[in-house]
Design a protein around this motif. Structure first.
Motif, PDB file in Angstrom:
ATOM      1  N   TYR A  86     -10.188  12.809  -2.651  1.00  0.00           N
ATOM      2  CA  TYR A  86      -9.129  11.674  -3.527  1.00  0.00           C
ATOM      3  C   TYR A  86      -9.828  10.971  -2.941  1.00  0.00           C
ATOM      4  CZ  TYR A  86      -5.040   9.780  -1.594  1.00  0.00           C
ATOM      5  OH  TYR A  86      -3.903   8.506  -1.612  1.00  0.00           O
ATOM      6  N   THR A  87      -9.993   9.773  -4.270  1.00  0.00           N
ATOM      7  CA  THR A  87     -10.701   8.476  -4.799  1.00  0.00           C
ATOM      8  C   THR A  87      -9.890   7.597  -4.328  1.00  0.00           C
ATOM      9  OG1 THR A  87     -10.611   8.738  -7.192  1.00  0.00           O
ATOM     10  CG2 THR A  87     -12.082  10.159  -6.185  1.00  0.00           C
ATOM     11  N   ASN A  88     -10.380   6.441  -4.870  1.00  0.00           N
ATOM     12  CA  ASN A  88      -9.649   5.150  -4.716  1.00  0.00           C
ATOM     13  C   ASN A  88      -9.266   5.358  -6.142  1.00  0.00           C
ATOM     14  OD1 ASN A  88     -10.395   4.377  -2.645  1.00  0.00           O
ATOM     15  ND2 ASN A  88     -12.522   2.995  -3.718  1.00  0.00           N
ATOM     16  N   GLU A  89      -8.551   6.139  -7.184  1.00  0.00           N
ATOM     17  CA  GLU A  89      -7.866   5.926  -8.299  1.00  0.00           C
ATOM     18  C   GLU A  89      -7.035   6.598  -7.997  1.00  0.00           C
ATOM     19  OE1 GLU A  89     -11.285   5.442  -8.941  1.00  0.00           O
ATOM     20  OE2 GLU A  89     -10.925   3.339  -8.502  1.00  0.00           O
ATOM     21  N   THR A  90      -6.947   7.692  -7.004  1.00  0.00           N
ATOM     22  CA  THR A  90      -6.192   8.928  -7.071  1.00  0.00           C
ATOM     23  C   THR A  90      -4.188   8.162  -7.360  1.00  0.00           C
ATOM     24  OG1 THR A  90      -7.782  10.000  -6.158  1.00  0.00           O
ATOM     25  CG2 THR A  90      -4.905  10.522  -5.543  1.00  0.00           C
ATOM     26  N   ILE A  91      -3.601   8.800  -7.502  1.00  0.00           N
ATOM     27  CA  ILE A  91      -2.190   8.042  -7.456  1.00  0.00           C
ATOM     28  C   ILE A  91      -2.037   9.003  -6.541  1.00  0.00           C
ATOM     29  CG2 ILE A  91       0.233   8.307  -8.917  1.00  0.00           C
ATOM     30  CD1 ILE A  91      -1.556   8.064 -11.406  1.00  0.00           C
ATOM     31  N   ASN A  92      -1.177   8.234  -5.422  1.00  0.00           N
ATOM     32  CA  ASN A  92      -0.217   8.658  -4.386  1.00  0.00           C
ATOM     33  C   ASN A  92       0.587   7.550  -4.506  1.00  0.00           C
ATOM     34  OD1 ASN A  92      -1.094  10.286  -1.734  1.00  0.00           O
ATOM     35  ND2 ASN A  92      -0.150   9.028  -1.501  1.00  0.00           N
ATOM     36  N   SER A  93       2.159   8.966  -4.536  1.00  0.00           N
ATOM     37  CA  SER A  93       3.759   7.855  -3.733  1.00  0.00           C
ATOM     38  C   SER A  93       3.263   7.826  -2.203  1.00  0.00           C
ATOM     39  CB  SER A  93       4.334   8.884  -3.380  1.00  0.00           C
ATOM     40  OG  SER A  93       4.013  10.073  -2.756  1.00  0.00           O
ATOM     41  N   ILE A  94       4.140   6.285  -2.218  1.00  0.00           N
ATOM     42  CA  ILE A  94       3.764   5.632  -0.565  1.00  0.00           C
ATOM     43  C   ILE A  94       5.005   5.879   0.005  1.00  0.00           C
ATOM     44  CG2 ILE A  94       1.819   3.933  -1.664  1.00  0.00           C
ATOM     45  CD1 ILE A  94       3.589   1.894  -1.578  1.00  0.00           C
ATOM     46  N   ALA A  95       6.030   5.884   0.135  1.00  0.00           N
ATOM     47  CA  ALA A  95       7.692   6.736   0.703  1.00  0.00           C
ATOM     48  C   ALA A  95       7.641   5.538   0.885  1.00  0.00           C
ATOM     49  CB  ALA A  95       7.334   6.927   1.901  1.00  0.00           C
ATOM     50  N   SER A  96       8.064   5.039   1.619  1.00  0.00           N
ATOM     51  CA  SER A  96       8.715   3.689   1.920  1.00  0.00           C
ATOM     52  C   SER A  96       7.978   2.875   2.250  1.00  0.00           C
ATOM     53  CB  SER A  96       9.282   3.778   3.840  1.00  0.00           C
ATOM     54  OG  SER A  96      10.807   4.757   3.793  1.00  0.00           O
ATOM     55  N   VAL A  97       6.868   2.499   1.843  1.00  0.00           N
ATOM     56  CA  VAL A  97       6.541   1.351   1.961  1.00  0.00           C
ATOM     57  C   VAL A  97       6.584   0.569   0.937  1.00  0.00           C
ATOM     58  CG1 VAL A  97       4.163   0.480   1.869  1.00  0.00           C
ATOM     59  CG2 VAL A  97       4.395   2.078   3.511  1.00  0.00           C
ATOM     60  N   SER A  98       6.973   1.667   0.088  1.00  0.00           N
ATOM     61  CA  SER A  98       7.699   0.589  -1.439  1.00  0.00           C
ATOM     62  C   SER A  98       9.208   0.072  -1.243  1.00  0.00           C
ATOM     63  CB  SER A  98       8.365   1.878  -1.897  1.00  0.00           C
ATOM     64  OG  SER A  98       7.598   2.721  -2.246  1.00  0.00           O
ATOM     65  N   LYS A  99       9.339   0.143   0.267  1.00  0.00           N
ATOM     66  CA  LYS A  99      10.434  -0.745   0.481  1.00  0.00           C
ATOM     67  C   LYS A  99       9.307  -2.100   0.802  1.00  0.00           C
ATOM     68  CE  LYS A  99      13.314   1.676   3.101  1.00  0.00           C
ATOM     69  NZ  LYS A  99      12.754   3.005   2.616  1.00  0.00           N
ATOM     70  N   THR A 100       8.704  -2.669   0.559  1.00  0.00           N
ATOM     71  CA  THR A 100       7.970  -3.835   0.601  1.00  0.00           C
ATOM     72  C   THR A 100       8.486  -4.875  -0.777  1.00  0.00           C
ATOM     73  OG1 THR A 100       5.720  -2.703   0.070  1.00  0.00           O
ATOM     74  CG2 THR A 100       6.406  -3.444   2.860  1.00  0.00           C
ATOM     75  N   PHE A 101       7.895  -3.494  -1.460  1.00  0.00           N
ATOM     76  CA  PHE A 101       8.113  -4.167  -3.434  1.00  0.00           C
ATOM     77  C   PHE A 101       9.333  -4.738  -3.232  1.00  0.00           C
ATOM     78  CE2 PHE A 101       4.296  -1.390  -3.169  1.00  0.00           C
ATOM     79  CZ  PHE A 101       3.084  -2.319  -4.086  1.00  0.00           C
ATOM     80  N   VAL A 102      10.864  -4.133  -3.053  1.00  0.00           N
ATOM     81  CA  VAL A 102      11.797  -4.768  -2.807  1.00  0.00           C
ATOM     82  C   VAL A 102      11.868  -5.676  -2.395  1.00  0.00           C
ATOM     83  CG1 VAL A 102      14.035  -3.771  -1.964  1.00  0.00           C
ATOM     84  CG2 VAL A 102      13.036  -2.442  -2.053  1.00  0.00           C
ATOM     85  N   GLY A 103      11.549  -5.962  -1.008  1.00  0.00           N
ATOM     86  CA  GLY A 103      11.211  -7.367  -0.548  1.00  0.00           C
ATOM     87  C   GLY A 103      10.782  -7.939  -1.420  1.00  0.00           C
ATOM     88  N   ALA A 104       9.611  -8.052  -2.059  1.00  0.00           N
ATOM     89  CA  ALA A 104       9.134  -9.221  -3.087  1.00  0.00           C
ATOM     90  C   ALA A 104       9.937  -9.263  -4.078  1.00  0.00           C
ATOM     91  CB  ALA A 104       7.636  -8.319  -3.508  1.00  0.00           C
TER      92      ALA A 104
END
Length: 419
Positions: A86-104
């Protein structure tokens, strides 16, 4: 959309709010509490040992202090079976932290004049969403962003019909069997956001039920709602004429140069994506969800560090990278002045962000992924935690919460040491 009868087995499935809670119960984890973390090397050693001695397959952390990313490291495996780090470039889903992007996205759309917090949703939606238990109730944007709309998730429906395994995935595995036969998730193509939400909220929809609605007026009671968040994304699609993922890409991801992040799973090189695990021996097939704004941002630790840094600056009133200072204030500040969220609610809200114990934060989990993001309300510091560890199934939630509190304590000690 087919109508199927399914029974959800009695697994304990936690929602994002559960991930904001803390526990001091070690649950059998043998690593000690952090002590004497004075520098980056000490933090590296502690977190490396934490991953090696717990059930977390892989983990990534970004820490911001002031105007800098002061720590950004990854540990463990993106793929245990292939020994892929697992690296800083590994793609990971972030589940409900995605809602902060909805807020933005909501803050940006308000600034662009598409609607206000007081806008009635049926004034801008192409479909009428009416709570049959409160037909005279008026649902406004402010109710969606504070989970007080009266639009509910029915867990059996939300899980079995919203989630789906991608068509090309191998389903002859233990992980696929668990999702398909225990939860009822199908392997299929995705439905559009409009198709899924119409099926759920419209009276002639296949998934419509009185259980989808609360018998309370909008704004009067709180109930965490993934699908109301998805509806917020659909409103942004409607008023802007763009897909929600394109709107977020243009107005949030590109300005912050989050070039490895997307809501579109078809854009992802799956070889660079962290495998999601129920446990170390049970990887899951790649899945998606139709109500994607609320839980399907795919990103990297490198990109989330950029996002975190901007949010930390924004809460201090020192960023206009995404929108004005007033819009950052709107994003984070609890909406209490107009009575949207009563004072006695456990969680106070900005635009999907929670204010709790001197922090603004959001947690998230889905099958095989657990995440957390928080910022000190003063804007002095914050951190993001991303893992491909499950906290959805019976027994896994406590394991994750134990890891999370140990990570939080270690980060706190690190930040104090570098003052």
């Amino acid at each position: 959309m087919s109508t199927l009868s399914r029974t959800l087995v009695p697994l304990i499935l936690s929602i994002a709010l559960a991930l904001t809670s803390c526990s001091t119960n070690d649950d059998g984890i043998g690593i000690s509490e952090p002590s004497s973390i004075k520098n980056t090397n000490d933090l590296d050693a502690y977190l490396g040992e934490l991953v090696q001695t717990t059930a977390v397959p892989g983990m990534a952390i970004s820490i911001v202090k002031g105007n800098s990313i002061v720590y950004q490291k990854s540990f463990g495996y993106a793929n245990i079976q292939n020994q892929l780090a697992y690296t800083n470039e590994t793609i990971n889903s972030i589940a409900s932290v995605s809602k902060t992007f909805v807020g933005a996205a909501v803050a940006k759309a308000i600034e662009q004049g598409y609607f206000t917090l007081e806008t009635e949703i049926n004034d801008i939606l192409p479909i009428d969403v009416v709570n049959p238990k409160q037909p005279n109730g008026t649902i406004k944007i402010k109710h969606l962003v504070t989970h007080t709309s009266g639009l509910l998730d029915v867990p059996e429906v939300y899980l079995a019909y919203n989630y789906h395994i991608l068509p090309e995935e191998d389903i002859a595995t233990a992980g696929a069997d668990l999702l398909m036969n225990e939860i009822g998730i199908e392997q299929r193509e995705s439905y559009s956001l409009e198709e899924f939400l119409s099926a759920y909220f419209l009276e002639d929809g296949d998934l419509y039920s009185l259980n989808n609605f609360a018998d309370t007026p909008p704004g009067s009671s709180w109930s965490y709602s993934n699908l109301a968040t998805g509806l917020t994304g659909y409103i942004i699609e409607t008023v802007t004429g763009q897909s929600f993922d394109d709107y977020v890409k243009e107005n949030i991801l590109q300005p912050l140069q989050m070039n490895s992040s997307t809501y579109d799973i078809l854009e992802i090189n799956t070889d660079e994506m962290a495998m999601r695990y129920i446990n170390e021996d049970t990887p899951l097939p790649i899945y998606a969800n139709d109500s994607y704004p609320e839980g399907s941002m795919y990103t990297t630790n490198g990109d989330m560090g950029k996002y975190l840094l901007n949010m930390v600056k924004g809460i201090r009133g020192e960023s206009t990278a995404l929108f004005s200072s007033d819009s950052y204030n709107l994003l984070f500040a609890p909406l209490l002045a107009d009575g949207t969220v009563p004072q006695d609610f456990a969680e106070n809200h900005g635009l999907f962000w929670y204010s709790q114990d001197g922090k603004v934060l959001h947690g998230g989990n889905s099958f095989g992924v657990s995440t957390h993001m928080e910022i000190d309300q003063s804007g002095t510091s914050g951190y993001v935690l991303m893992t491909n560890m499950d906290a959805a199934f019976n027994g896994n939630l406590q394991k994750y919460l134990t890891v999370k509190i140990k990570v939080a304590n270690a980060i706190s000690e690190f930040l104090e040491a570098i003052d």
